[in-house]
Structures are given as structure tokens and as C-alpha cells.
Design a protein around this motif. Structure first.
Motif, PDB file in Angstrom:
ATOM      1  N   PRO A   1       0.838  -1.219   0.000  1.00  0.00           N
ATOM      2  CA  PRO A   1       0.000   0.000   0.000  1.00  0.00           C
ATOM      3  C   PRO A   1       0.865   1.259   0.000  1.00  0.00           C
ATOM      4  CG  PRO A   1      -0.727  -1.561   1.683  1.00  0.00           C
ATOM      5  CD  PRO A   1       0.598  -2.051   1.181  1.00  0.00           C
ATOM      6  N   ASP A   2       0.357   2.326  -0.602  1.00  0.00           N
ATOM      7  CA  ASP A   2       1.081   3.595  -0.605  1.00  0.00           C
ATOM      8  C   ASP A   2       1.313   4.068   0.820  1.00  0.00           C
ATOM      9  OD1 ASP A   2       1.211   3.683  -3.333  1.00  0.00           O
ATOM     10  OD2 ASP A   2      -0.562   4.955  -3.580  1.00  0.00           O
ATOM     11  N   GLY A   3       2.549   4.493   1.073  1.00  0.00           N
ATOM     12  CA  GLY A   3       2.876   5.042   2.385  1.00  0.00           C
ATOM     13  C   GLY A   3       2.901   4.045   3.514  1.00  0.00           C
ATOM     14  N   ALA A   4       3.044   2.763   3.192  1.00  0.00           N
ATOM     15  CA  ALA A   4       2.997   1.732   4.227  1.00  0.00           C
ATOM     16  C   ALA A   4       4.266   1.709   5.061  1.00  0.00           C
ATOM     17  CB  ALA A   4       2.768   0.367   3.603  1.00  0.00           C
ATOM     18  N   SER A   5       4.136   1.211   6.300  1.00  0.00           N
ATOM     19  CA  SER A   5       5.276   0.871   7.137  1.00  0.00           C
ATOM     20  C   SER A   5       5.538  -0.621   6.956  1.00  0.00           C
ATOM     21  CB  SER A   5       4.990   1.175   8.608  1.00  0.00           C
ATOM     22  OG  SER A   5       4.857   2.556   8.832  1.00  0.00           O
ATOM     23  N   VAL A   6       6.787  -0.972   6.705  1.00  0.00           N
ATOM     24  CA  VAL A   6       7.154  -2.363   6.445  1.00  0.00           C
ATOM     25  C   VAL A   6       7.896  -2.921   7.657  1.00  0.00           C
ATOM     26  CG1 VAL A   6       8.437  -3.928   4.951  1.00  0.00           C
ATOM     27  CG2 VAL A   6       7.302  -1.917   3.972  1.00  0.00           C
ATOM     28  N   TYR A   7       7.446  -4.078   8.118  1.00  0.00           N
ATOM     29  CA  TYR A   7       8.121  -4.808   9.192  1.00  0.00           C
ATOM     30  C   TYR A   7       8.552  -6.147   8.630  1.00  0.00           C
ATOM     31  CZ  TYR A   7       6.622  -1.382  12.612  1.00  0.00           C
ATOM     32  OH  TYR A   7       6.453  -0.208  13.312  1.00  0.00           O
ATOM     33  N   CYS A   8       9.856  -6.403   8.693  1.00  0.00           N
ATOM     34  CA  CYS A   8      10.412  -7.576   8.032  1.00  0.00           C
ATOM     35  C   CYS A   8      11.335  -8.312   8.989  1.00  0.00           C
ATOM     36  CB  CYS A   8      11.174  -7.131   6.782  1.00  0.00           C
ATOM     37  SG  CYS A   8      11.926  -8.471   5.836  1.00  0.00           S
ATOM     38  N   CYS A   9      11.132  -9.622   9.127  1.00  0.00           N
ATOM     39  CA  CYS A   9      11.988 -10.421  10.000  1.00  0.00           C
ATOM     40  C   CYS A   9      12.192 -11.798   9.387  1.00  0.00           C
ATOM     41  CB  CYS A   9      11.360 -10.555  11.388  1.00  0.00           C
ATOM     42  SG  CYS A   9      12.411 -11.422  12.563  1.00  0.00           S
ATOM     43  N   GLY A  10      13.449 -12.227   9.319  1.00  0.00           N
ATOM     44  CA  GLY A  10      13.728 -13.520   8.728  1.00  0.00           C
ATOM     45  C   GLY A  10      15.191 -13.674   8.396  1.00  0.00           C
ATOM     46  N   PRO A  11      15.531 -14.594   7.519  1.00  0.00           N
ATOM     47  CA  PRO A  11      16.930 -14.833   7.166  1.00  0.00           C
ATOM     48  C   PRO A  11      17.535 -13.658   6.399  1.00  0.00           C
ATOM     49  CG  PRO A  11      15.472 -16.160   5.802  1.00  0.00           C
ATOM     50  CD  PRO A  11      14.612 -15.543   6.856  1.00  0.00           C
ATOM     51  N   VAL A  12      18.864 -13.588   6.438  1.00  0.00           N
ATOM     52  CA  VAL A  12      19.572 -12.463   5.832  1.00  0.00           C
ATOM     53  C   VAL A  12      19.256 -12.323   4.349  1.00  0.00           C
ATOM     54  CG1 VAL A  12      21.861 -11.574   5.256  1.00  0.00           C
ATOM     55  CG2 VAL A  12      21.431 -12.512   7.531  1.00  0.00           C
ATOM     56  N   ALA A  13      19.215 -13.430   3.613  1.00  0.00           N
ATOM     57  CA  ALA A  13      18.964 -13.352   2.168  1.00  0.00           C
ATOM     58  C   ALA A  13      17.609 -12.714   1.870  1.00  0.00           C
ATOM     59  CB  ALA A  13      19.039 -14.745   1.553  1.00  0.00           C
ATOM     60  N   MET A  14      16.593 -13.079   2.651  1.00  0.00           N
ATOM     61  CA  MET A  14      15.276 -12.500   2.431  1.00  0.00           C
ATOM     62  C   MET A  14      15.270 -11.011   2.748  1.00  0.00           C
ATOM     63  SD  MET A  14      11.668 -13.283   4.362  1.00  0.00           S
ATOM     64  CE  MET A  14      12.013 -12.039   5.613  1.00  0.00           C
ATOM     65  N   ILE A  15      15.883 -10.632   3.865  1.00  0.00           N
ATOM     66  CA  ILE A  15      15.925  -9.226   4.245  1.00  0.00           C
ATOM     67  C   ILE A  15      16.690  -8.410   3.217  1.00  0.00           C
ATOM     68  CG2 ILE A  15      16.879  -7.616   5.933  1.00  0.00           C
ATOM     69  CD1 ILE A  15      16.180  -9.586   8.106  1.00  0.00           C
ATOM     70  N   THR A  16      17.789  -8.955   2.716  1.00  0.00           N
ATOM     71  CA  THR A  16      18.567  -8.248   1.699  1.00  0.00           C
ATOM     72  C   THR A  16      17.736  -7.991   0.452  1.00  0.00           C
ATOM     73  OG1 THR A  16      20.625  -9.235   2.521  1.00  0.00           O
ATOM     74  CG2 THR A  16      20.647  -8.341   0.282  1.00  0.00           C
ATOM     75  N   GLY A  17      16.981  -8.998   0.016  1.00  0.00           N
ATOM     76  CA  GLY A  17      16.125  -8.823  -1.156  1.00  0.00           C
ATOM     77  C   GLY A  17      15.066  -7.768  -0.943  1.00  0.00           C
ATOM     78  N   VAL A  18      14.452  -7.775   0.234  1.00  0.00           N
ATOM     79  CA  VAL A  18      13.414  -6.781   0.535  1.00  0.00           C
ATOM     80  C   VAL A  18      14.017  -5.387   0.581  1.00  0.00           C
ATOM     81  CG1 VAL A  18      11.822  -5.978   2.317  1.00  0.00           C
ATOM     82  CG2 VAL A  18      11.883  -8.405   1.711  1.00  0.00           C
ATOM     83  N   ARG A  19      15.151  -5.246   1.249  1.00  0.00           N
ATOM     84  CA  ARG A  19      15.761  -3.925   1.362  1.00  0.00           C
ATOM     85  C   ARG A  19      16.190  -3.387   0.002  1.00  0.00           C
ATOM     86  NH1 ARG A  19      19.719  -3.422   6.498  1.00  0.00           N
ATOM     87  NH2 ARG A  19      19.482  -1.252   5.881  1.00  0.00           N
ATOM     88  N   THR A  20      16.660  -4.255  -0.874  1.00  0.00           N
ATOM     89  CA  THR A  20      17.088  -3.819  -2.203  1.00  0.00           C
ATOM     90  C   THR A  20      15.914  -3.290  -3.013  1.00  0.00           C
ATOM     91  OG1 THR A  20      18.909  -5.413  -2.227  1.00  0.00           O
ATOM     92  CG2 THR A  20      18.160  -4.567  -4.362  1.00  0.00           C
ATOM     93  N   ASP A  21      14.795  -4.005  -2.969  1.00  0.00           N
ATOM     94  CA  ASP A  21      13.655  -3.631  -3.803  1.00  0.00           C
ATOM     95  C   ASP A  21      12.751  -2.587  -3.164  1.00  0.00           C
ATOM     96  OD1 ASP A  21      14.369  -5.279  -5.941  1.00  0.00           O
ATOM     97  OD2 ASP A  21      13.448  -7.029  -5.020  1.00  0.00           O
ATOM     98  N   LEU A  22      12.951  -2.303  -1.885  1.00  0.00           N
ATOM     99  CA  LEU A  22      12.152  -1.264  -1.231  1.00  0.00           C
ATOM    100  C   LEU A  22      12.398   0.110  -1.830  1.00  0.00           C
ATOM    101  CD1 LEU A  22      12.055  -2.037   2.586  1.00  0.00           C
ATOM    102  CD2 LEU A  22      10.126  -1.380   1.164  1.00  0.00           C
TER     103      LEU A  22
END
Length: 330
Positions: A220-241
Motif C-alpha cells: 500500500p502507498d505510504g505503508a510501514s514495512v516490518y520484516c523479520c527472517g533470514p539475511v537473504a530475504m531481508i537483503t532482497g526486501v531492502r534492495t527492492d524497497l
């Protein structure tokens, strides 16, 4: 500076009645400060250790168990995202997220995946075992009004689960993407709200692990993202954020953060004179434990303080994350 007969700010010798009043107030304050200082009781150290009993231990998924910890009375309050330090009978200490109901203070619940020596010891505990718990503390605070996107990978559901239930109860705008190797490896599937807001995404049903962009799909527009899990998953999320409109991003990982652009440095152990070379791709903790295997550590992310080592200059170094030449008081 000596306070004598007050003069005006322009330097003249005429009496300044405002300054006279100020001098009197300062004198009274000094006398009261001395009096209160003599009467002030000593500061007492706060004991944050809780002696708890393992009431139940039960399987939640492949190689995952949950523990119910209690002492017969109400436990300190906590909020979604909080964790506790669990001190095991062997002396090993590890951090585990609280994944129960914050409104129920009769017990704490944690969940542990079997990965190493400490987690293996947790899995071997039996009901009735006494353990020490420190906390709760919050390094992954749940704040904001939404909309929210929660991204959990495997055991990373543990801090996310209370957040999801809070949002569902409050009628907030939220979505959860929960991924893992397979459904059998994903704990608490049966405790998630039966809601269109939840997307269960096991790798075995999709052929490959999810990319960051896939996990963020429909953000959603303007959402707050909470992410927890393995490093590879977090890295992918942070890159595409970077390609999204997210306004706040919060992460918690269950593994040490990768060393990026590290530089080599030296550690000198003051008492023995031993000099340790720390290469650019390793932590001070890794190298120090080769010489001193008993060096304590826990979170390996710099927030718990278990690995803090005093330095010769009177400070301290958190050897799991701090980098730089130092003389350790060891």
C-alpha cells in the motif's frame, strides 16, 4: 567566579536589585543542594533477572518448539516486537522474541528453531526446568498507524505474530506475507487470522524462494514495512524497497549482519600482550573466540551488550559489531 556586591551589566557600581535577588536565590539553592545531597539514599541496582519455570514445551513445526515460561505471578509487561534474554542451565545466553499475547501476563512464550548448541539445549529442556530470563526489551518496536506490510520468513514469524494480532484486533489496514521452505517448516500457521490479508508463500509450492519484489507486491502507498527472517530475504526486501513508496522500514534478523566494506584492524589483549589480526571479512568476536573460546556473546547484532569487553582506556567494545584497533582489558 565569586559572587559579591552585584553591579549592573554596564559595569557601573550602582546596585542592581535584579542581580541582588538572583544572588540570594543562588545562595539558597546551594544550601538546599548540600542538605539534600547528604540525605539522598544510595542508588540501588535494578535486578532484571526473572527465575522462570518451563511449564510446557511443544513442537510447532519441523525443528521448532515453543516454550511456556512462568513463575506463578504476573510477569513484566511487554509490547509486540519485544524479546527476552534466555539464560540456559549451561550458561549460554540467547535472545528470543516473545510470540504470545501481551495482554496475558501469566506467562511468556518463545519459539526456537534448532540450529546450534544453544537451540539444541533449548529443545532438550523438560517441563519443570528452571531458567533465567532477562527483560523484556524492545529492539524491534512496533509503532505507527498503518497501513502495515509484515514480511516474515520461517522463525521470523515470532516477533511479527503479536503485531499481526494487534492489527487484526484494532481494525488496522495491514497485510502479511509469510514465507518459508515448506508449510511443515513454518510455525504458527494455525494461529494466523483467517483473513484475505494473509498470504502464505512456501518455496515448495512456488518452486523457488521469493524475491524481494515478490514479497513487496501490492504494497500500500505510504505503508510501514516490518520484516523479520533470514539475511537473504531481508537483503532482497531492502534492495527492492527503494522502488516503493514505503515511509518507514523496520528489520530484525536472526543472524549476524554481513560485513560490508570492512577494513582490517588489530586487537591487543593488555594482560597477555597478544596481538590479534582481524581481517576485513571477519568480526572481532570471531577472531577473539579463537584465542578465548569462552568469550560471551548472544545476539551478534550489537544491541544486547553480552559481548561488550572493557578497553584499556576505560570504555568498552562490542566485539560482535565494533571495528577498529583497540587495546582490550583482557
Amino acid at each position: 567566579m565569586t559572587l559579591g556586591r552585584p553591579t549592573r551589566l554596564d559595569g557601573s557600581e550602582r546596585t542592581d536589585h535584579l542581580m541582588s535577588t538572583l544572588v540570594g536565590v543562588v545562595g539558597v539553592y546551594r544550601r538546599l543542594s548540600q542538605f539534600s545531597g547528604r540525605r539522598r539514599p544510595p542508588v540501588r541496582t535494578v535486578n532484571r533477572d526473572l527465575s522462570l519455570t518451563v511449564e510446557t514445551i511443544r513442537p510447532e513445526a519441523d525443528d521448532v518448539v515453543s516454550l511456556r515460561l512462568a513463575n506463578g505471578g504476573p510477569l513484566p509487561a511487554w509490547r509486540p516486537g519485544a524479546h527476552v534474554d534466555l539464560v540456559l542451565p549451561s550458561g549460554l545466553t540467547r535472545q528470543y522474541s516473545l510470540c504470545g499475547d501481551p495482554a496475558d501476563r501469566s506467562h511468556y512464550r518463545i519459539a526456537v528453531r534448532k540450529l546450534g548448541a544453544a537451540s539444541a539445549e533449548v529443545h532438550a529442556l523438560t517441563p519443570g526446568t528452571r531458567v533465567t530470563v532477562r527483560g523484556p526489551r524492545t529492539a524491534f518496536p512496533f509503532v505507527g498507524r498503518g497501513p502495515f506490510l509484515f514480511v516474515a520468513g520461517g522463525i521470523g514469524i515470532t516477533p511479527i505474530l503479536p503485531m499481526v494480532h494487534h492489527c487484526a484486533d484494532a481494525g488496522a489496514d495491514w497485510r502479511l506475507v509469510y514465507t518459508g521452505r515448506s508449510r511443515e517448516s513454518m510455525p504458527f500457521l494455525g494461529e494466523l487470522p483467517d483473513d484475505d490479508c494473509v498470504w502464505i508463500r512456501p518455496d515448495t509450492e512456488y518452486g523457488v524462494p521469493a524475491s524481494g519484489a515478490e514479497l513487496l507486491e501490492g504494497l500500500p502507498d505510504g505503508a510501514s514495512v516490518y520484516c523479520c527472517g533470514p539475511v537473504a530475504m531481508i537483503t532482497g526486501v531492502r534492495t527492492d524497497l527503494a522502488l516503493t513508496t514505503a515511509t518507514a522500514v523496520h528489520f530484525e534478523r536472526f543472524a549476524p549482519p554481513p560485513i560490508v566494506a570492512g577494513a582490517p584492524f588489530q586487537l591487543t589483549l593488555r594482560r597477555s600482550g597478544v596481538v590479534l589480526e582481524v581481517p576485513d571479512d571477519r568480526t572481532a568476536l570471531d577472531v577473539l573466540r579463537e584465542t578465548r573460546p569462552g568469550t560471551p556473546y548472544s545476539c551478534r547484532q550489537g544491541f544486547c551488550g553480552t559481548c561488550a569487553v572493557p578497553t584499556a582506556g576505560g570504555g568498552s567494545m562490542r566485539v560482535c559489531v565494533d571495528r577498529g584497533t583497540a587495546v582490550l582489558d583482557l
